[in-house]
Design a protein around this motif. Structure first.
Motif, short mmCIF file in Angstrom:
data_model
loop_
_atom_site.label_atom_id
_atom_site.label_comp_id
_atom_site.label_asym_id
_atom_site.label_seq_id
_atom_site.Cartn_x
_atom_site.Cartn_y
_atom_site.Cartn_z
N UNK A 80 -3.96 -7.91 -12.51
CA UNK A 80 -4.04 -7.34 -11.81
C UNK A 80 -4.65 -6.66 -10.48
N UNK A 81 -6.16 -6.94 -11.52
CA UNK A 81 -7.43 -6.47 -10.60
C UNK A 81 -7.97 -6.89 -9.89
N UNK A 82 -7.68 -8.49 -10.32
CA UNK A 82 -7.98 -9.74 -9.99
C UNK A 82 -7.21 -10.10 -8.67
N UNK A 83 -6.13 -9.98 -8.71
CA UNK A 83 -4.79 -9.57 -7.26
C UNK A 83 -5.57 -9.07 -6.42
N UNK A 84 -6.26 -8.05 -6.93
CA UNK A 84 -5.87 -6.83 -6.16
C UNK A 84 -8.04 -6.78 -5.66
N UNK A 85 -8.64 -7.09 -6.41
CA UNK A 85 -9.96 -7.68 -6.03
C UNK A 85 -9.90 -8.38 -4.50
N UNK A 86 -9.26 -9.38 -4.98
CA UNK A 86 -8.87 -10.20 -3.84
C UNK A 86 -7.50 -10.39 -2.75
N UNK A 87 -6.83 -9.10 -2.63
CA UNK A 87 -6.75 -8.38 -1.38
C UNK A 87 -7.45 -7.74 -0.67
N UNK A 97 4.83 -5.48 -8.79
CA UNK A 97 3.62 -4.68 -9.54
C UNK A 97 2.84 -4.33 -9.04
N UNK A 98 1.78 -5.02 -7.84
CA UNK A 98 1.08 -4.32 -7.18
C UNK A 98 1.50 -2.80 -6.29
N UNK A 99 2.33 -3.15 -5.75
CA UNK A 99 3.37 -2.14 -4.63
C UNK A 99 2.95 -0.69 -6.07
N UNK A 100 3.57 -0.84 -7.08
CA UNK A 100 3.41 0.37 -7.72
C UNK A 100 2.36 0.90 -8.07
#
Length: 156
Positions: free
Chosen positions: A37-44, A149-152
């Protein structure tokens, strides 16, 4: 947002696994849910720091769509910290990065070997970029959609 916006560990993961997408896939498969989740958020977040996707980017007189602009920004992040930092700092205009992306301009010194696109798990086909593979791994491992999941997590 400055060049240090994304965490050092995020950039280190991209650099240490490049150019083998399967190496990034393997690293992601070994990490706990929170790291994915942290990787995806950092990328985004790194991609969003480059442009307002809804405004598009003007390249050779043509304004790109929101989706095309987002794809470009995700590509820039996937090239690593060097190119991303040049664009986010304003040293390299996003339009020039777009010309590189399209093959209309020579790749600059901050563009490294392209990702190979090979994945080990056939279930990850269709997620064959450094920004998308985390979504495939997450779906395979946790049977959940990472976007939802990230939206949440973000409270969207």
């Amino acid at each position: 947002m400055g060049p240090d916006h994304a965490s050092d560990w995020f950039w280190a993961v991209l650099e240490s696994t490049r150019p083998r997408l399967s190496a990034l896939e393997s690293w992601l498969e070994s990490q706990p849910r929170e790291v994915l989740e942290a990787f995806a958020l950092a990328y985004e977040s790194a991609a969003e720091s480059l442009a307002d996707f809804s405004e598009g980017v003007s390249v050779d007189g043509e304004v790109w769509s929101e989706d095309s602009t987002e794809d470009l920004c995700l590509w820039v992040v996937g090239q690593g910290r060097g190119l991303w930092s040049s664009v986010v700092a304003g040293d390299l205009p996003l339009a020039e990065a777009a010309r590189m992306y399209l093959g209309r301009a020579p790749l600059g010194p901050d563009v490294v070997t392209p990702w190979d696109g090979e994945v080990s798990d056939p279930g990850h086909r269709g997620y064959q970029s450094p920004g998308a593979i985390v979504h495939g791994v997450y779906r395979t491992r946790f049977a959940e959609d990472l976007h939802e999941r990230l939206d949440g997590v973000r409270g969207d």
